[in-house]
Write an enzyme that holds these catalytic residues in place. Structure first.
Site, PDB file in Angstrom:
ATOM      1  N   LYS A 426       3.205   4.591  -3.505  1.00  0.00           N
ATOM      2  CA  LYS A 426       4.217   3.570  -3.814  1.00  0.00           C
ATOM      3  C   LYS A 426       5.457   3.875  -2.986  1.00  0.00           C
ATOM      4  CE  LYS A 426       7.669   2.512  -7.359  1.00  0.00           C
ATOM      5  NZ  LYS A 426       8.129   2.607  -8.748  1.00  0.00           N
ATOM      6  N   TRP A 526       3.150  -3.465  -9.286  1.00  0.00           N
ATOM      7  CA  TRP A 526       3.611  -4.179 -10.489  1.00  0.00           C
ATOM      8  C   TRP A 526       4.963  -3.657 -11.014  1.00  0.00           C
ATOM      9  CZ3 TRP A 526      -1.619  -2.410 -10.443  1.00  0.00           C
ATOM     10  CH2 TRP A 526      -2.563  -3.404 -10.221  1.00  0.00           C
ATOM     11  N   HIS A 527       5.750  -3.111 -10.116  1.00  0.00           N
ATOM     12  CA  HIS A 527       7.069  -2.621 -10.535  1.00  0.00           C
ATOM     13  C   HIS A 527       8.169  -3.549 -10.021  1.00  0.00           C
ATOM     14  CE1 HIS A 527       5.250   1.729 -10.780  1.00  0.00           C
ATOM     15  NE2 HIS A 527       4.729   0.895 -11.651  1.00  0.00           N
ATOM     16  N   TYR A 528       7.865  -4.808  -9.859  1.00  0.00           N
ATOM     17  CA  TYR A 528       8.849  -5.758  -9.325  1.00  0.00           C
ATOM     18  C   TYR A 528      10.074  -5.837 -10.249  1.00  0.00           C
ATOM     19  CZ  TYR A 528       6.161  -8.689 -12.525  1.00  0.00           C
ATOM     20  OH  TYR A 528       5.514  -9.168 -13.638  1.00  0.00           O
ATOM     21  N   HIS A 529      11.202  -6.124  -9.665  1.00  0.00           N
ATOM     22  CA  HIS A 529      12.475  -6.061 -10.395  1.00  0.00           C
ATOM     23  C   HIS A 529      13.512  -6.881  -9.625  1.00  0.00           C
ATOM     24  CE1 HIS A 529      12.194  -2.820  -7.439  1.00  0.00           C
ATOM     25  NE2 HIS A 529      13.499  -3.009  -7.249  1.00  0.00           N
TER      26      HIS A 529
END
Ligand code: FAD
Length: 595
Positions: A426, A526-529
């Protein structure tokens, strides 16, 4: 009946293409599919009801939009001293307690049917992604890894250190476990150390350079403990949670003055009935958006708070406040996975060991993640359906042929289950930033999101260094037992290029050039922010700039993703801000009494 599980042991070396298919399916699964199960056996909360039972009008001190990862922590805390309403568009995780079990992780994530917990969206970059749609939010469908933000992060965002510590502990006491680390994860951990990701820091929630074992929200029996369990902390007399309550709009008292004030929320139940809920008459009362990185900026825009010309072009009326930064700064940490068929089948694991490198790539892995072919087929059918529906607003750079080819190949053969092992990196940050735009005025539809992966060269460099480290781990002595001897890292990289990991074009050069490989094979972790970032859309107290009685408290406020994985900090933030808001409230009432 026992299901047959595809095993690379029985399909040795010859059929790399075939192996590739299996590996591929793994992609989604593997990467984050390495954990547990869910023991949501706590039954229903007395305060949790279906929205069809809601009156057409009610009033509360706090109206929380979104009962997700941060929303549940925040609601439980605020209910200690105020009347709280939670409006969650999804259902209850307790209705199907085994669905988020470790072994069901992939199947639940891939189940993208209309009322499932996993809502597919496809970014304009051509990358599949997921939004949670269930009480407990992302913590119900994620890979369960739990790790705190680094000290430097806490310092940068100017949170109060002691309160942060207490808030993390509050979460950990209820939900978090030390994982039982077995063979594959041990070899992965030792491989990371051989690859130079030192020192070994043992089991810790702390974000520190080196290799460590982190926490998990799966218990020893593989049952998942979600943010919804934080509602056990709630004061049942002070809270109501409506499920299947899809918020349509926030209303404001002033539409022409300099400072509009939020006062009412409209939500729809599953019968299509609209309900109004208002803030009770007190200046401390507030509407709080915790609808996640996509949901919060989306609802702000649909309520008339956002870039004026864009809202007007989509017929949003009235525009309450021209807020150009709403929906700007969206970030999604790119992920590059490599699947590694294993001759040694072992227990399934999601993320347990992690390498935190000095060049800001985080290396994680998981093994024996299973997924049914049937569901995989349905997932890709769903992808094609979404693309058809959004074709007018979706970028032409997106390619669907790889999926069509892949579905044909599924039809030709594999009918049962696949099991996947893999490692991924990541990119921390990221530096590359994108934006969100409306497609239409329906809050249930996904807006258009562009993340601009690898627009900034520094992200690309981190990816390349991360992949080089993974290659070292694969080639390490420690990992020998878990890969076929003649399957080199280069072969595995080439497999990845043949899989429909995304909808982006492939370049021949990506076989030889790791930078191009990163670009062509990018997936989401899936760590969008972002979208309602601190300093741009909300202030340091998470109040929406220029508007009264409205805050945003969730992952949409982050400037970058905290720690190696964000959920610990998202839950912590809900608790931390809940405590802070209650203190402000108590101080206000004390002041009033004394005045
Ligand atoms: P969410 O938890 O998504 O909450 C938002 C809530 O708002 C949802 O419940 C949604 O249904 C609701 N909502 C939205 N719109 C409306 C509306 N109009 N009306 C009513 N309700 C609405 N993090 C980790 O730390 N470790 C991991 O291992 C990990 N793995 C992941 C794997 C996957 C597949 C996914 C999807 C995420 C993963 N994450 C992981 C990331 C982490 O889960 C998220 O960052 C976190 O859950 C986001 O929390 P949030 O509160 O911002 O949003």
């Amino acid at each position: 009946m026992k299901q047959e599980v595809f095993s690379f042991r029985t399909k040795p070396r010859q059929s790399y293409i075939r192996m590739g298919f299996h590996i591929f399916l793994t992609i989604f699964v593997t990467i984050f599919i390495f954990h547990g199960s869910c023991n949501c056996d706590k039954g229903h909360y007395t305060f949790m009801k279906d929205a069809t039972l809601a009156p057409t009008y009610a009033s509360f001190d706090y109206i929380l939009i979104g009962g997700g990862t941060s929303g549940c922590a925040l609601a439980a805390t605020l209910s200690q001293n105020a009347r709280v309403l939670v409006l969650e568009r999804g259902g209850s995780p307790y209705d199907n307690p085994t669905a988020s079990d470790l072994g069901n992780f992939a199947n639940t994530l891939f189940n993208i049917t209309p009322n499932s917990w996993s809502q597919l969206f496809i970014s304009e970059d051509g990358v599949y992604n997921t939004r949670a749609r269930v009480l407990g939010g992302g913590s119900v469908i994620n890979a369960g890894f739990y790790t705190r933000a680094g000290d430097d992060y806490v310092e940068e965002v100017e949170w109060e250190r002691e309160a942060v510590e207490a808030a993390y502990e509050w979460v950990e006491k209820k939900l978090v476990f030390e994982p039982h680390v077995m063979g594959w994860q041990t070899a992965f951990k030792d491989g990371l150390l051989e690859a130079g990701v030192n020192p070994y820091n043992g089991f810790t929630y702390d974000h520190i350079y080196g290799t460590k074992i982190g926490g998990t929200i799966f218990d020893g029996a593989g049952h998942r403990h979600t943010a919804a369990n934080l509602l056990e902390y709630a004061n049942p007399d002070n809270i109501v949670v409506y499920l299947h309550a899809s918020v349509q709009k926030i209303l404001f008292t002033k539409t022409d003055g300099p400072r509009p004030e939020a006062y009412q929320v409209i939500f729809e139940d599953t019968k299509g009935v609209l309900h109004k809920v208002e803030l009770a008459n007190n200046p401390m009362n507030e509407v709080i958006l915790s609808a996640g990185a996509i949901g919060s900026p989306h609802l702000l825009m649909l309520s008339g708070v956002g870039p004026m010309a864009h809202l007007a072009a989509h017929g949003v009326k009235p525009v309450i406040l021209d807020h150009p930064m709403v929906g700007q700064g969206m970030g999604d940490n790119p992920m590059s996975p490599i699947f590694i068929p294993s001759p040694t089948p072992e227990e399934m694991s999601l993320v347990q060991a992690v390498g935190i490198t000095k060049f800001d790539s985080y290396i994680e892995g998981g093994n024996n993640v299973t997924l049914s072919f049937d569901l995989t087929r349905r997932f890709f059918d769903g992808v094609l359906h979404v693309l058809n529906e959004t074709s007018r607003t979706t970028s032409t750079k997106i390619l669907t042929q790889p999926i069509v080819d892949f579905l044909r190949s599924l039809d030709r053969g594999f009918k049962d289950m696949i099991a996947v092992n893999g490692m991924f990196q990541k990119v921390a940050g990221p530096a590359s930033r994108g934006y969100m735009e409306l497609r239409n005025r329906n809050p249930d539809d996904n807006p258009s999101v562009t993340f601009n992966y690898y627009q900034e060269p520094e992200d690309l460099n981190k990816c390349v260094e991360g992949l080089k480290t993974i290659i070292k781990v694969i080639d390490s002595k420690a990992f020998t037992k878990y890969k076929y001897p003649d399957v080199t890292a280069r072969v595995l990289l080439n497999f990845m290029l043949g899989l429909p990991t995304n909808l982006r074009p492939r370049h021949v050069t990506s076989m030889f050039n790791l930078k191009q490989f990163c670009i062509d094979n990018v997936m989401t972790v899936w760590h969008y922010h972002g979208g309602c970032q601190v300093g741009k859309v909300v202030d340091k107290n998470y109040k929406v700039l220029g508007i009264d009685a409205l805050r945003v408290i969730d992952g949409s406020t982050f400037l970058k993703s905290p720690g190696t994985n964000p959920q610990a900090t998202v839950m912590m933030l809900g608790r931390y801000m809940g405590q802070k808001i209650l203190k402000e409230r108590a101080a206000f009432f004390k002041y009033q009494e004394e005045a």
